[in-house]
Design an enzyme around this catalytic site. Structure first.
Site, PDB file in Angstrom:
ATOM      1  N   SER A   1      10.883 -28.805 -68.975  1.00 42.54           N
ATOM      2  CA  SER A   1      12.310 -28.721 -69.270  1.00 42.54           C
ATOM      3  C   SER A   1      12.826 -27.370 -68.823  1.00 42.54           C
ATOM      4  O   SER A   1      12.094 -26.367 -68.825  1.00 42.54           O
ATOM      5  CB  SER A   1      12.557 -28.898 -70.767  1.00 42.54           C
ATOM      6  OG  SER A   1      13.901 -28.598 -71.106  1.00 42.54           O
TER       7      SER A   1
ATOM      8  N   TYR B   1      12.201 -27.203 -80.085  1.00 42.46           N
ATOM      9  CA  TYR B   1      12.076 -27.948 -78.830  1.00 42.46           C
ATOM     10  C   TYR B   1      11.729 -27.008 -77.668  1.00 42.46           C
ATOM     11  O   TYR B   1      10.781 -27.249 -76.912  1.00 42.46           O
ATOM     12  CB  TYR B   1      13.384 -28.683 -78.543  1.00 42.46           C
ATOM     13  CG  TYR B   1      13.444 -29.328 -77.183  1.00 42.46           C
ATOM     14  CD1 TYR B   1      12.758 -30.514 -76.910  1.00 42.46           C
ATOM     15  CD2 TYR B   1      14.184 -28.740 -76.158  1.00 42.46           C
ATOM     16  CE1 TYR B   1      12.813 -31.102 -75.656  1.00 42.46           C
ATOM     17  CE2 TYR B   1      14.245 -29.316 -74.898  1.00 42.46           C
ATOM     18  CZ  TYR B   1      13.556 -30.495 -74.650  1.00 42.46           C
ATOM     19  OH  TYR B   1      13.598 -31.071 -73.400  1.00 42.46           O
TER      20      TYR B   1
END
Length: 708
Positions: free
Chosen positions: A584, A597
């Site tokens: 990510s 996250y």
């Protein structure tokens, strides 16, 4: 060949498996509206779709039909015959070659004897009717030289069992009296067609001919009569063989017990065998423990018959001259397996040297196709899954043939020189040379976690489009099965499997990789993609939320990599393997209200770098793709993540969020699952063979995420 040691105590033997007896499937209500050519197709499809009648790609059918010559306007007789390489069970009308019958009959003026067989094939295109581009089969003379309107040539197991037995000719006489003749073995071609025509002319009452080692050919005056005649002959042969098998154990009776954990043993064995089969292209495996395979490999006569090899050319071309057999007590001995593979290659090379002709093509892949293991079953390897599966099915046919042949006499395998001359036939070589080049990932196996999601499914589709086999692993069983079914329709059912897998569950992870090993033979590509997303300020980030992110995004990547590692290591000698982490932008760039996250993604990215170091000596490359804002088609954005991220940026959750991310990017473009899939494909394939430990950002440009 090494002798396999059977248990000392005798085992109880079950009665032999029997041959299925076919019955007519003809439907007059369907046939009534069909044209003569459509009736030929209907008859062919009926025959080919019944595996008691013919196996995949086997057999050929024909009809001599009246057609209007497009050049002269005259009515002429045209031979419609199954084209080269087709399958009568699934073919359409365009699968038939069409040839002027009078021109085919006129070819005999060019025939000077058996040495002209290959030359005669070259004349077939000159007989083409109506510019039909479908190449005519090598068996065309068997149809054109017979004076009958409808001809079927098939080689089902029950028929080949007669054709490959020392008692076959006597059995043919016993079953049919003089109605069915017998011709000694002759390789397919023009000479066989001439011999067949002359035999029929000398025996005017004959209704068909058994071709030793090859099959049966028969005829009739109508499509229906020809179909029903073919089915009746096969049924007669099956009933006769079943009477000979009744109450007796097959293959000398049982000598080995079936392993209760044979699927697990196969999953452990197949990747190690696959890794040893070095060559120009990687192999894909197929495992079967069907009744035929277990009856054969567990029998007393198993080794003797396996060493003889197959009989019918249709079987042989798929399975090689003979299988490799393994001692079930030594399957965990890697040195033993390596020696067995090496010995097989040496035996194959010696066979090539004994039998080669001055003009023979160069020796092809010397690795075994069929591997037989008592107690376990049959494993087959080929460059793609469909070919591996079909090779297994054809060896299953060969087992049936051996069972039937031994019930009425001694099984007779194809003569070694004849087998070689078929395998290395110049016409067969020319056919192989005409085949299109394989796609880049043919022979490779991938497992994609989160395979039902947007990025996972797009990555799987991209890999399959380039020839890979893929296991889709996802915790949502219903959704992943729907995705698998869609891919099966798109790419074919052979190349895709699905498995329920929560990447935080160690047992489910292990089973997912066992599926890859058992279904395809191992692993070449891991795409670690399963993920979640959450957003919360640090004060509202609970221990449960923190752990959930780390369980999936860090531990999940660790568990999948660890389970994949031995499968990936096994392929070191085949050019190495690839692991691709879907990371990510937040793994390298801080994010507001996403500490759990983002830090978990950063942990996964660093795990990839560690694994790149550890994997390099084993040829395992590990790289990362960092997406950003993949909203369209992504399941993560279907839940609270969309609302949470919109709240973090103080905007609406609808189109405004997509526009926000588009405008935030340097290139002002949306990022789609297919864009990530392109990066996955690059990192999975040979075009990135010298790249490991790298990150590719697919985010439409984000300076904050530039790697430093």
């Amino acid at each position: 060949m090494e002798t396999i040691t059977a248990p000392a105590a005798p085992l109880k033997s079950a009665p032999a498996l029997t041959f299925a007896v076919p019955t007519s499937r003809w439907d007059d209500s369907v046939a009534a509206s069909l044209s003569p050519a459509q009736l030929l197709l209907y008859r062919s499809n009926l025959l080919g779709s019944d595996l008691t009648v013919t196996n995949f790609g086997g057999g050929n059918t024909s009809a001599k039909l009246e057609e209007v010559d497009p050049l002269t306007g005259e009515t002429v007789e045209v031979l419609w015959v199954k084209g080269s390489g087709g399958d009568i069970g699934s073919m359409k009308l365009d699968g038939f070659a069409t040839l002027y019958q009078d021109k085919l009959l006129g070819l005999e003026q060019h025939y000077g004897g058996p040495d002209d067989d290959d030359k005669m094939v070259g004349y077939l295109p000159h007989c083409t009717f109506n510019l039909n581009g479908r190449a005519a089969s090598i068996d065309t003379p068997l149809h054109s030289l017979l004076p009958f309107a409808h001809v079927d040539h098939v080689h089902p197991d029950a028929i080949i069992a007669l054709a490959a037995s020392s008692g076959g000719e006597a059995a043919t006489q016993a079953i049919w009296g003089g109605r069915i003749g017998w011709l000694a073995w002759k390789r397919p071609g023009y000479t066989l067609g001439v011999q067949l025509r002359d035999f029929v002319a000398a025996n005017p009452g004959v209704e068909g001919v058994m071709l030793a080692g090859h099959g049966i050919i028969c005829w009739a005056d109508s499509a229906k009569a020809c179909y029903e005649h073919t089915v009746e002959l096969i049924a007669d042969a099956a009933a006769y063989l079943n009477a000979g098998l009744a109450g007796k154990p097959a293959f000398g009776g049982a000598a080995y017990e079936t392993a209760g954990d044979r699927a697990a043993i196969a999953a452990d064995l197949m990747p190690r065998l696959r890794g040893l089969m070095t060559g120009a292209r990687r192999k894909v495996g197929h495992y079967s423990d069907d009744a035929e395979a277990l009856e054969f490999v567990n029998s007393a006569d198993f080794q003797r018959l396996a060493d003889l090899g197959t009989s019918c050319p249709d079987h042989f071309l798929r399975t090689k001259i003979a299988p490799l057999t393994l001692d079930p007590a030594r399957l965990h001995d890697d040195a033993y397996l390596a020696q067995k593979i090496a010995d097989y290659r040496d035996l194959y090379a010696a066979y090539y040297e004994r039998c080669k002709r001055p003009n023979s093509p160069a020796m092809r892949d010397a690795n075994p196709v069929v591997v037989l293991v008592p107690g376990i079953g049959r494993i087959t390897f080929a460059t793609d899954k469909t070919t591996a599966r079909l090779a297994g099915e054809f060896y299953g046919n060969a087992i049936n043939v051996m069972r039937g042949a031994e019930a009425i006499g001694d099984y007779i395998a194809l003569d070694e020189q004849e087998a070689f001359d078929i395998e290395y036939w110049l016409l067969e070589e020319a056919k192989l040379q005409r085949m299109p080049a394989p796609k880049p990932l043919v022979g490779r196996v991938a497992l994609v976690t989160g395979g039902a999601g947007g990025i996972g499914a797009a990555s799987a589709a991209r890999l399959m489009a380039e020839g890979a086999c893929v296991v889709l692993a996802d915790r949502d069983g219903a959704v992943v099965e729907d995705v698998r079914a869609g891919f099966a329709r798109q790419f074919g059912k052979d190349v895709v499997r699905s498995v329920v897998c929560d990447v935080t569950d160690e047992a489910q992870v292990a089973e997912a990789f066992a599926v890859a090993a058992r279904e395809f033979g191992g692993l070449d590509i891991l795409v670690a993609n399963a993920g979640i997303a959450s957003s919360a300020p640090i004060e509202e980030t609970t221990i449960a939320l923190w752990n959930r992110n780390y369980d999936v995004l860090a531990q999940g990547y660790f568990l999948t990599s660890r389970a994949a590692w031995p499968l990936l290591k096994a392929m070191k000698e085949q050019g190495g393997t690839s692991v691709v982490f879907i990371g990510s932008k937040n793994g390298v760039a801080a994010a507001t209200n996403a500490s759990a996250y983002a830090s978990a993604k950063a942990a996964a990215n660093h795990l990839a770098r560690c694994l790149a170091l550890e994997g390099a000596p084993h040829g395992i490359r590990v790289n990362v793709v960092n997406p950003d804002a993949v909203i369209k088609g992504s399941r993560i954005w279907d839940g609270d993540w969309r609302k949470e991220r919109a709240g973090a940026h103080g905007i609406d959750t609808g189109k405004e969020l997509e526009e926000h991310y588009r405008q935030r990017s340097m290139l002002k473009r949306d990022v789609l699952p297919g864009d990530i899939a392109e990066a996955v494909y690059f990192l999975a394939g040979d075009q990135s063979a010298k790249s490991t430990g790298n990150m590719i950002n697919v985010d439409a440009g984000n300076a904050q995420a530039f790697t430093r």
